[in-house]
Design a protein around this motif. Structure first.
Motif, mmCIF file in Angstrom:
data_model
loop_
_atom_site.group_PDB
_atom_site.id
_atom_site.type_symbol
_atom_site.label_atom_id
_atom_site.label_comp_id
_atom_site.label_asym_id
_atom_site.label_seq_id
_atom_site.Cartn_x
_atom_site.Cartn_y
_atom_site.Cartn_z
ATOM 1 N N LEU A 144 0.878 -1.160 -0.036
ATOM 2 C CA LEU A 144 -0.030 0.029 -0.070
ATOM 3 C C LEU A 144 0.857 1.212 0.015
ATOM 4 C CD1 LEU A 144 -2.740 -1.089 2.777
ATOM 5 C CD2 LEU A 144 -2.942 -0.930 0.185
ATOM 6 N N THR A 166 4.652 5.756 -3.587
ATOM 7 C CA THR A 166 5.836 5.857 -4.389
ATOM 8 C C THR A 166 6.598 7.003 -3.868
ATOM 9 O OG1 THR A 166 5.174 6.686 -6.276
ATOM 10 C CG2 THR A 166 5.083 4.378 -6.114
ATOM 11 N N ALA A 209 1.935 -1.334 -16.973
ATOM 12 C CA ALA A 209 0.673 -1.678 -15.717
ATOM 13 C C ALA A 209 1.523 -2.434 -14.641
ATOM 14 C CB ALA A 209 0.006 -2.773 -16.406
ATOM 15 N N GLU A 256 4.558 -1.661 -13.301
ATOM 16 C CA GLU A 256 5.202 -0.785 -12.699
ATOM 17 C C GLU A 256 4.380 0.150 -11.845
ATOM 18 O OE1 GLU A 256 8.136 1.320 -14.830
ATOM 19 O OE2 GLU A 256 9.552 -0.326 -14.694
ATOM 20 N N SER A 257 2.854 0.250 -12.469
ATOM 21 C CA SER A 257 2.015 1.018 -12.080
ATOM 22 C C SER A 257 1.048 0.468 -10.794
ATOM 23 C CB SER A 257 0.968 1.575 -12.977
ATOM 24 O OG SER A 257 -0.372 2.190 -12.408
ATOM 25 N N TRP A 258 0.673 -0.702 -11.051
ATOM 26 C CA TRP A 258 -0.085 -1.550 -9.808
ATOM 27 C C TRP A 258 0.143 -3.033 -9.890
ATOM 28 C CZ3 TRP A 258 -3.067 -5.289 -12.218
ATOM 29 C CH2 TRP A 258 -3.417 -5.130 -13.284
ATOM 30 N N TRP A 273 2.744 -4.906 -9.582
ATOM 31 C CA TRP A 273 3.811 -5.600 -8.767
ATOM 32 C C TRP A 273 3.241 -5.518 -7.259
ATOM 33 C CZ3 TRP A 273 5.579 -3.191 -4.583
ATOM 34 C CH2 TRP A 273 5.031 -1.421 -4.280
ATOM 35 N N ARG A 274 2.089 -4.598 -6.982
ATOM 36 C CA ARG A 274 1.485 -4.541 -5.632
ATOM 37 C C ARG A 274 0.611 -6.028 -5.321
ATOM 38 N NH1 ARG A 274 1.804 0.535 -3.404
ATOM 39 N NH2 ARG A 274 2.340 1.938 -5.098
ATOM 40 N N LEU A 275 0.193 -6.649 -6.428
ATOM 41 C CA LEU A 275 -0.896 -7.523 -6.120
ATOM 42 C C LEU A 275 -0.373 -8.688 -5.069
ATOM 43 C CD1 LEU A 275 -2.378 -8.069 -9.680
ATOM 44 C CD2 LEU A 275 -3.059 -6.856 -7.622
#
Length: 438
Positions: A108, A111, A187, A189-191, A193-195
């Motif tokens: 969460l 950056t 995509a 780098e935007s979101w 990798w967070r999953l």
């Protein structure tokens, strides 16, 4: 609870099954959370540690990977003492919640572009929480596994500690492979990798539920029932009476932990940043290598119950050290997915034979009253000094010397330390010995 002919408490098979599942799945959840950071180190370096120089950016990222290891000895000591006083179940339940908290914070965190210098500080805080939690995991879960094991199968049961770690790395690698091959770079780098980190939040409550349903170790309960009201602190006892086991276990852990962080964490980073291979290929190779280790560990743990642990471990440590130069030299000379697989699968075979016997080898030598404390100390100090910082030291060596075989030299150093320390002070180790009590 009745005793068997060996003097060990007779354990209901259903309770044993719950203990193995709780220790193994909870451990896998923890190590999935802890490992996924390393697999996305390149992306995290760009988003949270920006620099004009890619190598400096990566150095900052892998240094944050290593920060967790400075806090692991503290967490290991406190959780080890807690497990030796309050029980394995209570410590393991708390640890899995802490790991979920640290992992969720990474998933969460805004950056550097969004909040500036506060972004890397949040990542460092999350790694500290993860390190504190992971510090107690090995000692607590391995103690639980071998204390529920039949006396002649302690190597087999203890092997599930490393089997679960390998499975965690495998599925972390699989998740990285799926994301890298199905998302655009923007995509990811935007979101994207967070999953995996957000998934880590969800598995925290699941791991806690599983571990709260476990039964406390019968061997630990028997120890508590016989323990005098005034007794020596586990910390004082382990240093006063078990220093030989500490030194042998510390030495063995040097190469055991280095093999993990070099083969499964650093090698994919090296392949992507130094050799230019696709991130998806590196993730796929890591998944396959970790799955091979997971398959081998139960077999080699069982084998150590039949042949003894020491000779098996020393043989495959030596093979790992000797083969490391050939593997990295081959990969550097001709970077490809096939050679990356070779550089990870060959060590994976050696690791499978070492790892299967390793948890029980360093755990069974301690009496139950100091078991979690002793193992947590030797394991986490060794991991901090040689394992967790391995990606940082190797990256620094390559930058300073431009020597592509720097990883192999680092492996050889660590293997030599293990061969000398464990070879001289380690015991042969067969689990047919009667369980020990402090």
């Amino acid at each position: 609870m009745q005793a068997t002919s060996t003097g060990a408490p007779a354990i209901d098979p259903s309770l044993r099954r719950k203990a193995v599942i709780g220790s193994t799945l909870g451990n896998a959840f923890e190590w999935f959370d802890f490992t996924v950071y390393g697999l996305f180190a390149v992306v995290i370096a760009k988003l949270y540690f920006p620099s004009d120089n890619d190598t400096n950016s990566l150095l900052a990222s892998v240094a944050s990977l290593g920060v967790a290891f400075f806090f692991r000895p503290i967490g290991g000591l406190l959780f080890g003492l807690y497990a030796d006083r309050a029980g394995r179940k209570a410590a393991l339940s708390l640890m899995v919640l802490m790991m979920a908290l640290g992992t969720g914070l990474i998933g969460l965190a805004p950056t550097y572009a969004a909040i500036g210098f506060a972004a890397p500080l949040l990542i460092l805080l999350a790694r500290v929480i993860q390190g504190f939690s992971a510090g107690g995991e090995f000692g607590g879960s391995t103690a639980m596994l071998i204390e529920f094991a039949p006396p002649n199968l302690r190597g087999f049961y203890g092997s599930f500690q490393m089997c679960s770690q390998a499975l965690a790395v495998a599925f972390a690698g699989l998740s990285a492979y799926i994301l890298n091959t199905n998302l655009t770079k923007e995509a990811l780098e935007s979101w994207g990798w967070r999953l995996p980190f957000l998934f880590g939040i969800l598995i925290g409550p699941v791991g806690f539920y599983i571990r709260r349903r476990m039964t406390e170790s019968p061997e630990f309960l028997a120890y508590v029932a016989a323990r005098p009201s005034e007794h020596r602190s586990p910390l004082r006892d382990v240093f006063a009476n078990h220093y030989r086991a500490l030194l042998a276990g510390f030495g063995l852990t040097v190469a055991a932990t280095t093999s993990f962080y070099v083969t499964l964490i650093y090698t994919p980073i090296y392949a992507v940043k130094q050799l230019g291979l696709p991130q998806g290929s590196a993730s796929l190779s890591t998944f396959l290598a970790a799955m091979l280790i997971a398959v081998l560990c139960p077999f080699t743990g069982w084998l150590s119950d039949r042949t003894g642990r020491k000779g098996l471990i020393l043989l495959f440590l030596l093979l790992y050290g000797l083969l490391s130069f050939w593997m990295f030299g081959h990969l550097h000379a001709a970077p490809s997915l096939a050679n990356l697989l070779l550089a990870q699968m060959v060590p994976a075979v050696c690791m499978g034979f070492v790892w299967g016997a390793f948890p029980t080898a360093v755990t069974e030598v301690f009496p139950v009253g100091v078991r979690s404390t002793g193992v947590s100390i030797l394991y986490n100090v060794s991991v901090m000094l040689f394992g967790g910082l391995a990606p940082f030291w190797i990256t620094l060596l390559i930058k300073a010397t431009a020597n592509p075989l720097a990883p192999a030299w680092y492996i050889l150093l660590c293997v030599t330390i293990s061969l000398l320390a464990y070879g001289v002070m380690g015991r042969r180790g067969r689990p047919v010995d009667a369980p020990q009590h402090a």
